[in-house]
Motif scaffolding. Structure first.
Motif, PDB file in Angstrom:
ATOM      1  N   TYR A 160       0.844  -1.198   0.000  1.00  0.00           N
ATOM      2  CA  TYR A 160       0.000   0.000   0.000  1.00  0.00           C
ATOM      3  C   TYR A 160       0.880   1.250   0.000  1.00  0.00           C
ATOM      4  O   TYR A 160       0.586   2.242  -0.680  1.00  0.00           O
ATOM      5  CB  TYR A 160      -0.920   0.019   1.217  1.00  0.00           C
ATOM      6  CG  TYR A 160      -2.168  -0.814   1.076  1.00  0.00           C
ATOM      7  CD1 TYR A 160      -3.221  -0.385   0.270  1.00  0.00           C
ATOM      8  CD2 TYR A 160      -2.317  -2.009   1.769  1.00  0.00           C
ATOM      9  CE1 TYR A 160      -4.388  -1.136   0.154  1.00  0.00           C
ATOM     10  CE2 TYR A 160      -3.480  -2.770   1.659  1.00  0.00           C
ATOM     11  CZ  TYR A 160      -4.507  -2.329   0.850  1.00  0.00           C
ATOM     12  OH  TYR A 160      -5.654  -3.072   0.737  1.00  0.00           O
ATOM     13  N   LEU A 163       1.936   2.656  -3.209  1.00  0.00           N
ATOM     14  CA  LEU A 163       0.917   3.449  -3.903  1.00  0.00           C
ATOM     15  C   LEU A 163       0.694   4.793  -3.218  1.00  0.00           C
ATOM     16  O   LEU A 163      -0.243   5.525  -3.578  1.00  0.00           O
ATOM     17  CB  LEU A 163      -0.406   2.674  -3.951  1.00  0.00           C
ATOM     18  CG  LEU A 163      -0.412   1.383  -4.760  1.00  0.00           C
ATOM     19  CD1 LEU A 163      -1.728   0.634  -4.563  1.00  0.00           C
ATOM     20  CD2 LEU A 163      -0.196   1.685  -6.241  1.00  0.00           C
ATOM     21  N   ARG A 292       1.127   2.504 -15.154  1.00  0.00           N
ATOM     22  CA  ARG A 292       0.772   2.907 -13.788  1.00  0.00           C
ATOM     23  C   ARG A 292      -0.455   2.153 -13.311  1.00  0.00           C
ATOM     24  O   ARG A 292      -1.442   2.034 -14.030  1.00  0.00           O
ATOM     25  CB  ARG A 292       0.501   4.409 -13.769  1.00  0.00           C
ATOM     26  CG  ARG A 292      -0.188   4.969 -12.529  1.00  0.00           C
ATOM     27  CD  ARG A 292      -0.434   6.457 -12.726  1.00  0.00           C
ATOM     28  NE  ARG A 292      -1.212   7.043 -11.636  1.00  0.00           N
ATOM     29  CZ  ARG A 292      -2.545   7.139 -11.659  1.00  0.00           C
ATOM     30  NH1 ARG A 292      -3.236   6.678 -12.689  1.00  0.00           N
ATOM     31  NH2 ARG A 292      -3.177   7.703 -10.636  1.00  0.00           N
ATOM     32  N   ARG A 293      -0.378   1.631 -12.098  1.00  0.00           N
ATOM     33  CA  ARG A 293      -1.560   1.024 -11.507  1.00  0.00           C
ATOM     34  C   ARG A 293      -2.533   2.120 -11.064  1.00  0.00           C
ATOM     35  O   ARG A 293      -2.131   3.030 -10.315  1.00  0.00           O
ATOM     36  CB  ARG A 293      -1.196   0.170 -10.291  1.00  0.00           C
ATOM     37  CG  ARG A 293      -2.453  -0.311  -9.564  1.00  0.00           C
ATOM     38  CD  ARG A 293      -2.189  -1.188  -8.373  1.00  0.00           C
ATOM     39  NE  ARG A 293      -3.442  -1.476  -7.677  1.00  0.00           N
ATOM     40  CZ  ARG A 293      -3.604  -2.423  -6.772  1.00  0.00           C
ATOM     41  NH1 ARG A 293      -2.579  -3.177  -6.438  1.00  0.00           N
ATOM     42  NH2 ARG A 293      -4.770  -2.618  -6.209  1.00  0.00           N
ATOM     43  N   PRO A 295      -4.785   4.003  -8.732  1.00  0.00           N
ATOM     44  CA  PRO A 295      -4.955   3.885  -7.285  1.00  0.00           C
ATOM     45  C   PRO A 295      -6.386   3.509  -6.942  1.00  0.00           C
ATOM     46  O   PRO A 295      -7.329   3.920  -7.624  1.00  0.00           O
ATOM     47  CB  PRO A 295      -4.606   5.289  -6.771  1.00  0.00           C
ATOM     48  CG  PRO A 295      -4.848   6.187  -7.934  1.00  0.00           C
ATOM     49  CD  PRO A 295      -4.523   5.382  -9.160  1.00  0.00           C
TER      50      PRO A 295
END
Length: 476
Positions: A160, A163, A292-293, A295
């Motif tokens: 986490y 991120l 990019r992941r 969020p």
């Protein structure tokens, strides 16, 4: 009673009484539509239910007939009458019937809910499990039973942090897969009879969970590209006493849509202001196709109203059944519910995944997995454009492994499903994704099997079944 069940029950009673005998042909779908004023999907659902119960059988290009096994089905029905009133409303019968076919290995798995197991490092995970069990402190079998292994929760907390999110290990509860996480989140935020807001179309697992808990669903308009429509959500919240929202803001199943970052922030702010819990189903978040992941909505949660549910089943370890909840203000209550329901999550699976995360390159595996899924999606979209009817619309998600297909209105997805199974192809008809079996000319197609060389041929066969070829397919 649901209309398709009412019609199925009526036919079953006529078969029980001997008014319809083995070999008798049932009325065609067109006849029943005209006589009863119901949709084709209602008739197909009734016949599917009777087929599952052993009353009828489908004959290719001929229709449905009373089965030779009908007397046995009737006897079983009479034996079960005493407990019939204790059964819940059975939305799940159609889901179980179709998904049990989708799991048959000989079928091309376009209707499956799972990616190919060949995409995952199962041999390396087995090594990790052996090493972890040899090193295991015996006291770990009784430490942290309900909330899960502390070292694994710390590792998740670190992820986490990658991120930019501050999620403490104490907020995390390890669960037996994401479905337990989501069900526990429902338990701590609702009571039977409460209203839960869901997307439409919705993940059928959410519909089943609401049914099982005796909850009422209210649908929120969901755009095939941008996800939950906030204006629609506001209207729903103004009109209904919503206690929780179950949403998939990232790579939603079945649409594949993702809410923009600012929309996720607005979603969290809206629900926080009204003190409504958001159960965030984020099992596909790691499967992004870009650099990019996205969020999760949890990234904007400052007051603990978001219960973020994740899992390793879709990204690393199918079958290991390791999920989790970052439960915010509900963490203590959720841990108590976990202890009262399943007590703990299997420790060997937790330790195997922990060892893999510590000793091997999870990120390298994820890059390979993401590239394989993105390549497969591109190839499948080309095939859909080539073989499906010209009026077809299909989503183009930026992650996950599902696409949502809208077919011309005259094509019934349940009928297409039945014909596809006869040709060795599994699909997920749109009727699975709403409680009233809407989306009758839609499909969810699984593209999570890049190594399956049958995929393009299967898409071509589906196009042939629909008896229309070619031309460009619109992309929504």
């Amino acid at each position: 009673m649901i209309r398709y069940k009412e019609y199925a029950d009526e036919l079953a009673q006529r078969i029980d009484a001997g008014h319809l005998k083995p070999g008798d042909r049932l009325p065609s779908v067109r006849e029943v539509k005209r006589q009863r004023g119901v949709s084709a999907s209602t008739v197909f659902s009734a016949y599917y239910l009777l087929e599952k119960q052993g009353y009828v059988e489908a004959r290719n290009r001929s229709g449905y007939y009373v089965s030779a096994k009908a007397p046995l089905a009737a006897a079983g029905r009479r034996a079960a009458i005493a407990q019939a009133h204790a059964m819940p409303v059975d939305y799940s019968s159609l889901v179980f019937h179709i998904l049990s076919q989708a799991r048959q290995r000989e079928l091309v798995p376009l209707g499956s809910a799972f990616p190919s197991p060949e995409l995952f490092p199962l041999d390396q995970l087995a090594v990790s499990m052996g090493r972890a069990l040899r090193r295991m402190d015996p006291w770990h079998t009784v430490d942290d039973l309900a909330v899960g292994n502390l070292a694994l929760r710390r590792r998740l907390s670190m992820r986490y942090g990658m991120l930019g999110m501050d999620v403490a290990p104490a907020e995390l509860v390890i669960t037996s897969g994401a479905m337990e996480a989501l069900n526990l989140a429902l338990e701590v935020t609702t009571q039977p009879g409460d209203v839960v807001a869901i997307e439409t179309p919705a993940f059928y697992g959410a519909l089943q969970a609401l049914e099982r808990r005796g909850l009422r669903a209210v649908e929120v308009a969901t755009h095939p590209r941008t996800g939950v429509e906030l204006d629609s959500l506001r209207r729903v919240l103004d009109a209904h006493p919503v206690k929780a929202c179950w949403f998939m803001p990232t790579f939603q199943n079945p649409l594949g849509c993702t809410m923009a970052d600012d929309a996720k922030a607005q979603l969290v702010a809206l629900l926080t202001a009204r003190q409504i819990a958001l159960i965030e189903d984020d099992v596909y978040g790691e499967l992004h196709h870009g650099a990019r992941r996205p969020p999760p909505a949890k990234a904007w949660d400052r007051d603990g109203w978001v219960l973020h549910c994740g899992s390793f089943s879709k990204s690393l370890a199918p079958g290991y059944r390791i999920g989790w909840v970052a439960a915010g203000r509900f963490a203590a209550a959720l841990a108590r519910h976990k202890m009262m329901s399943s007590l703990s999550t299997a420790l060997p699976s937790q330790l195997a995944i922990l060892d893999f995360l510590q000793e091997r390159s999870f990120e390298r595996h994820l890059r390979s997995l993401r590239h394989a899924l993105a390549r497969q999606q591109a190839a499948a979209l080309r095939a859909i454009e080539q073989y499906f009817p010209a009026e077809t619309k299909v989503t183009r998600p930026q992650g996950g492994y599902f696409v949502w297909v809208e077919l011309p209105a005259h094509i019934n997805a349940l009928s297409l499903h039945r014909q596809a199974v006869q040709r060795g192809i599994g699909i997920a008809p749109g009727q699975l994704f709403s409680a009233d079996h809407r989306y009758s000319h839609h499909l969810r197609i699984n593209l999570g099997h890049p190594g399956d060389l049958r995929t393009e041929a299967a898409l071509k066969v589906l196009g042939e079944i629909m008896q229309r070829r070619g031309n460009a397919v619109a992309v929504s």
